[in-house]
Design a protein around this motif. Structure first.
Motif, mmCIF file in Angstrom:
data_model
loop_
_atom_site.group_PDB
_atom_site.id
_atom_site.type_symbol
_atom_site.label_atom_id
_atom_site.label_comp_id
_atom_site.label_asym_id
_atom_site.label_seq_id
_atom_site.Cartn_x
_atom_site.Cartn_y
_atom_site.Cartn_z
ATOM 1 N N ALA A 64 1.461 -4.443 7.690
ATOM 2 C CA ALA A 64 1.634 -3.002 7.510
ATOM 3 C C ALA A 64 1.248 -2.290 8.804
ATOM 4 C CB ALA A 64 0.790 -2.505 6.340
ATOM 5 N N PHE A 65 2.224 -1.664 9.438
ATOM 6 C CA PHE A 65 2.011 -0.944 10.689
ATOM 7 C C PHE A 65 2.058 0.559 10.401
ATOM 8 C CE2 PHE A 65 3.978 -4.988 11.655
ATOM 9 C CZ PHE A 65 3.269 -5.457 12.749
ATOM 10 N N GLY A 66 0.988 1.267 10.722
ATOM 11 C CA GLY A 66 0.954 2.704 10.507
ATOM 12 C C GLY A 66 1.923 3.427 11.429
ATOM 13 N N ARG A 67 2.532 4.496 10.916
ATOM 14 C CA ARG A 67 3.477 5.255 11.735
ATOM 15 C C ARG A 67 3.536 6.695 11.246
ATOM 16 N NH1 ARG A 67 9.459 3.059 12.279
ATOM 17 N NH2 ARG A 67 8.506 1.906 13.999
ATOM 18 N N TYR A 124 9.978 0.922 4.672
ATOM 19 C CA TYR A 124 9.209 2.099 5.047
ATOM 20 C C TYR A 124 8.613 2.708 3.777
ATOM 21 C CZ TYR A 124 12.246 1.726 9.179
ATOM 22 O OH TYR A 124 12.934 1.280 10.281
ATOM 23 N N VAL A 125 7.294 2.762 3.701
ATOM 24 C CA VAL A 125 6.640 3.233 2.479
ATOM 25 C C VAL A 125 5.485 4.160 2.831
ATOM 26 C CG1 VAL A 125 7.266 1.159 1.183
ATOM 27 C CG2 VAL A 125 5.068 1.247 2.379
ATOM 28 N N ARG A 126 5.081 4.931 1.811
ATOM 29 C CA ARG A 126 3.935 5.821 1.998
ATOM 30 C C ARG A 126 2.637 5.021 2.045
ATOM 31 N NH1 ARG A 126 4.785 10.409 4.039
ATOM 32 N NH2 ARG A 126 6.432 10.839 2.521
ATOM 33 N N GLU A 127 2.505 4.063 1.129
ATOM 34 C CA GLU A 127 1.337 3.187 1.075
ATOM 35 C C GLU A 127 1.809 1.772 0.723
ATOM 36 O OE1 GLU A 127 -1.779 3.753 1.797
ATOM 37 O OE2 GLU A 127 -1.717 5.949 2.009
ATOM 38 N N PRO A 128 1.152 0.754 1.252
ATOM 39 C CA PRO A 128 1.529 -0.631 0.918
ATOM 40 C C PRO A 128 0.921 -1.071 -0.416
ATOM 41 C CG PRO A 128 -0.215 -0.640 2.559
ATOM 42 C CD PRO A 128 0.131 0.815 2.321
ATOM 43 N N THR A 129 1.370 -0.473 -1.497
ATOM 44 C CA THR A 129 0.805 -0.733 -2.821
ATOM 45 C C THR A 129 1.147 -2.147 -3.292
ATOM 46 O OG1 THR A 129 2.765 0.215 -3.855
ATOM 47 C CG2 THR A 129 0.911 1.695 -3.462
ATOM 48 N N PRO A 130 0.389 -2.675 -4.256
ATOM 49 C CA PRO A 130 0.657 -4.035 -4.736
ATOM 50 C C PRO A 130 2.074 -4.223 -5.265
ATOM 51 C CG PRO A 130 -1.526 -3.355 -5.429
ATOM 52 C CD PRO A 130 -0.886 -2.148 -4.820
ATOM 53 N N ASP A 131 2.621 -3.227 -5.992
ATOM 54 C CA ASP A 131 3.966 -3.430 -6.531
ATOM 55 C C ASP A 131 5.017 -3.450 -5.421
ATOM 56 O OD1 ASP A 131 3.629 -0.718 -6.053
ATOM 57 O OD2 ASP A 131 4.741 -0.064 -7.825
ATOM 58 N N VAL A 132 4.822 -2.641 -4.391
ATOM 59 C CA VAL A 132 5.726 -2.670 -3.246
ATOM 60 C C VAL A 132 5.634 -4.025 -2.540
ATOM 61 C CG1 VAL A 132 6.046 -1.760 -0.917
ATOM 62 C CG2 VAL A 132 5.872 -0.186 -2.839
ATOM 63 N N ASP A 135 4.350 13.081 9.154
ATOM 64 C CA ASP A 135 4.865 12.428 7.953
ATOM 65 C C ASP A 135 4.435 10.964 8.037
ATOM 66 O OD1 ASP A 135 6.159 12.027 5.564
ATOM 67 O OD2 ASP A 135 8.148 11.821 6.454
ATOM 68 N N GLU A 136 3.186 10.718 7.646
ATOM 69 C CA GLU A 136 2.595 9.410 7.886
ATOM 70 C C GLU A 136 2.932 8.419 6.782
ATOM 71 O OE1 GLU A 136 -1.544 9.951 8.556
ATOM 72 O OE2 GLU A 136 -1.251 10.908 10.506
ATOM 73 N N GLY A 137 3.177 7.206 7.195
ATOM 74 C CA GLY A 137 3.462 6.124 6.267
ATOM 75 C C GLY A 137 3.281 4.794 6.970
ATOM 76 N N TYR A 138 3.942 3.781 6.442
ATOM 77 C CA TYR A 138 3.796 2.427 6.982
ATOM 78 C C TYR A 138 5.157 1.764 7.139
ATOM 79 C CZ TYR A 138 -1.213 2.651 6.036
ATOM 80 O OH TYR A 138 -2.535 3.004 6.026
ATOM 81 N N VAL A 139 5.245 0.964 8.176
ATOM 82 C CA VAL A 139 6.352 0.037 8.329
ATOM 83 C C VAL A 139 5.861 -1.322 7.835
ATOM 84 C CG1 VAL A 139 7.976 -1.047 9.927
ATOM 85 C CG2 VAL A 139 7.138 1.277 10.372
ATOM 86 N N LEU A 140 6.421 -1.793 6.735
ATOM 87 C CA LEU A 140 6.072 -3.110 6.230
ATOM 88 C C LEU A 140 7.074 -4.129 6.758
ATOM 89 C CD1 LEU A 140 5.133 -2.521 2.473
ATOM 90 C CD2 LEU A 140 3.739 -2.254 4.518
ATOM 91 N N LEU A 141 6.563 -5.248 7.258
ATOM 92 C CA LEU A 141 7.409 -6.302 7.790
ATOM 93 C C LEU A 141 6.966 -7.639 7.237
ATOM 94 C CD1 LEU A 141 8.073 -5.577 11.574
ATOM 95 C CD2 LEU A 141 9.739 -6.465 9.950
ATOM 96 N N THR A 142 7.925 -8.408 6.730
ATOM 97 C CA THR A 142 7.598 -9.763 6.294
ATOM 98 C C THR A 142 7.467 -10.673 7.504
ATOM 99 O OG1 THR A 142 9.934 -10.364 6.045
ATOM 100 C CG2 THR A 142 8.797 -9.468 4.100
ATOM 101 N N ASN A 143 6.684 -11.712 7.341
ATOM 102 C CA ASN A 143 6.518 -12.713 8.395
ATOM 103 C C ASN A 143 6.557 -14.088 7.737
ATOM 104 O OD1 ASN A 143 5.803 -14.406 10.486
ATOM 105 N ND2 ASN A 143 4.077 -13.154 11.190
ATOM 106 N N GLY A 144 7.718 -14.728 7.793
ATOM 107 C CA GLY A 144 7.855 -16.058 7.211
ATOM 108 C C GLY A 144 9.209 -16.315 6.583
#
Length: 213
Positions: free
Chosen positions: A52-55, A97-105, A66-75
């Motif tokens: 999760a990279f903040g942006r 691109y999400v507001r928070e890296p919640t468990p369901d996301v 407009d703060e959120g996160y860039v989520l990237l898989t690795n694998g």
């Protein structure tokens, strides 16, 4: 940053082991996005971590934030996808691109990254995964749509990342409504993409977004 990215792309020290490839992917990510604020590790046999990279998604030329996160898989790209056709890339990683890296996301992102190897299929630009129920709380949308990044640093990652001589596709995760899915099936993806532009589709996933159709 450019010299580091050039070194990553040069192939002068080709990674070989699973750990080397994992580190190689993360190095490419960090060359554009900096260090992740969070990393969610996976203890499954097919390890797919999520970084999760903040942006701040508001361009520097505009006021506000407009703060959120860039989520990237690795694998996911550790293994080639089955049956890739045409000029599509044989390996992929997913970005959301999400507001928070919640468990369901995170759970949905990891599930999607594993799906091609469970169903022996492949994902590319414009591909969809339809579900019988909404996968994330707060939305009625049931279909995932994969697009490619249009934001500069994310496009650079897609251009730089290579595994075992194969280019790696970075696919962005989007949720669409049943009516939007019907539009794509009837009129093609381009018509829907024009609709996203017309409605100033927000980069950060909004579960409360209303259907554009």
């Amino acid at each position: 940053m450019l010299s580091r990215l050039a070194k990553l792309m040069s192939g002068s020290s080709e990674p070989s082991s699973a750990i080397d490839l994992y580190r190689h992917r993360l190095d490419v990510y960090e060359s554009e996005l900096g260090e992740p604020e969070h990393s969610f590790t996976d203890d499954a046999e097919r390890r797919i971590d999520i970084h999760a990279f903040g942006r701040d998604f508001v361009p520097e030329c505009r006021e506000g934030s407009d703060e959120g996160y860039v989520l990237l898989t690795n694998g996911m790209s550790q293994q080639r996808m089955h049956g890739v056709q045409g000029d599509a890339k044989p390996r992929a990683e997913l970005m959301w691109y999400v507001r928070e890296p919640t468990p369901d996301v995170r759970d949905n992102l990891r599930w999607l990254a594993n799906l091609p190897f469970v169903d022996t299929t492949w994902f590319g630009f414009g591909h969809r995964v339809a579900l019988p129920w909404p996968p994330v709380a707060g939305t009625d949308f049931q279909t995932f749509l994969f697009l490619t990044p249009i934001i500069g640093p994310d496009k650079q990652i897609a251009e730089a990342l290579e595994i075992a001589g194969d280019p790696v596709e970075i696919l962005t995760v989007n949720l669409i409504s049943d009516r939007e899915l019907a539009l794509i099936k009837a009129g093609g993806l381009d018509e829907f993409l024009d609709l996203l532009d017309d409605n100033e589709y927000p980069p950060i996933f909004d579960p409360a977004r209303t259907s554009y159709v």
